[in-house]
Design a protein around this motif. Structure first.
Motif, PDB file in Angstrom:
ATOM      1  N   ASP A 122       0.814  -1.222   0.000  1.00 30.85           N
ATOM      2  CA  ASP A 122       0.000   0.000   0.000  1.00 30.85           C
ATOM      3  C   ASP A 122       0.847   1.272   0.000  1.00 30.85           C
ATOM      4  O   ASP A 122       0.305   2.377  -0.006  1.00 30.85           O
ATOM      5  N   THR A 124       3.216   4.150  -1.549  1.00 33.68           N
ATOM      6  CA  THR A 124       3.484   4.733  -2.863  1.00 33.68           C
ATOM      7  C   THR A 124       4.949   5.132  -2.992  1.00 33.68           C
ATOM      8  O   THR A 124       5.430   5.366  -4.103  1.00 33.68           O
ATOM      9  N   SER A 147      -4.234   2.752   3.067  1.00 33.34           N
ATOM     10  CA  SER A 147      -3.924   2.517   1.666  1.00 33.34           C
ATOM     11  C   SER A 147      -3.430   3.832   1.047  1.00 33.34           C
ATOM     12  O   SER A 147      -3.670   4.900   1.600  1.00 33.34           O
ATOM     13  N   SER A 148      -2.774   3.765  -0.091  1.00 33.81           N
ATOM     14  CA  SER A 148      -2.265   4.941  -0.797  1.00 33.81           C
ATOM     15  C   SER A 148      -1.456   5.841   0.133  1.00 33.81           C
ATOM     16  O   SER A 148      -1.725   7.028   0.278  1.00 33.81           O
ATOM     17  N   LYS A 150       1.402   8.145   1.404  1.00 33.57           N
ATOM     18  CA  LYS A 150       2.389   9.078   0.843  1.00 33.57           C
ATOM     19  C   LYS A 150       3.118   9.760   1.982  1.00 33.57           C
ATOM     20  O   LYS A 150       2.516  10.136   2.988  1.00 33.57           O
TER      21      LYS A 150
END
Length: 154
Positions: A122, A124, A147-148, A150
């Protein structure tokens, strides 16, 4: 001399046995009376009712106070938990634990204060412990999952 001693002990033992029998008989009588009290009650005396406020009472409810309930309003079972948060609303937090070798970690959510699980798939970009991150909470197999993820500028 020995004979009078035996008879005295025998008499004492007999007295004790008789006393125990009397006490046992008295307990039986008391028990019969207490059980007999509940047997004499009528059905109306043994019924309990629930009033309009949900309290238990011995008087039947007043039919004029009965509120009709639609059948659709009755929920049997546990209702599904509805997520009030927007599913795509990004959150921020700090990486509390991360193990590259194990492939997972946890983020302390700054909004809710809870720990959210994440998997390396998950991510990035590469991250380390104590990094500030932005992420989206999704429903994983075992509960909320990030999730995702950054990395944010320090």
């Amino acid at each position: 001399m020995g004979r009078s001693q035996e008879t005295f002990n025998k008499r004492e033992n007999t007295k004790k046995r008789l006393q125990k029998k009397k006490e046992k008989q008295q307990r039986r009588e008391d028990k019969k009376q207490s059980v007999g009290d509940s047997k004499g009650k009528s059905l109306d005396d043994m019924l309990a009712y629930v009033d309009e406020n949900g309290n238990i009472t011995n008087t039947p409810p007043d039919p004029s106070k009965i509120k009709p309930i639609a059948q659709e309003e009755i929920i049997i079972g546990v209702p599904k938990q509805e997520n009030n948060d927007e599913p795509d609303a990004p959150r921020t937090g700090r990486v509390a634990y991360f193990s590259q070798s194990k492939g997972y970690g946890f983020i302390n959510d700054s909004q809710g204060g809870e720990r959210v699980f994440f998997h390396v798939s998950d991510l990035t970009e590469p991250i380390d412990e104590e990094d500030r991150v932005e992420f989206v909470v999704i429903s994983g197999q075992r509960g909320p999952q990030a999730s995702s993820i950054k990395k944010l500028a320090k």
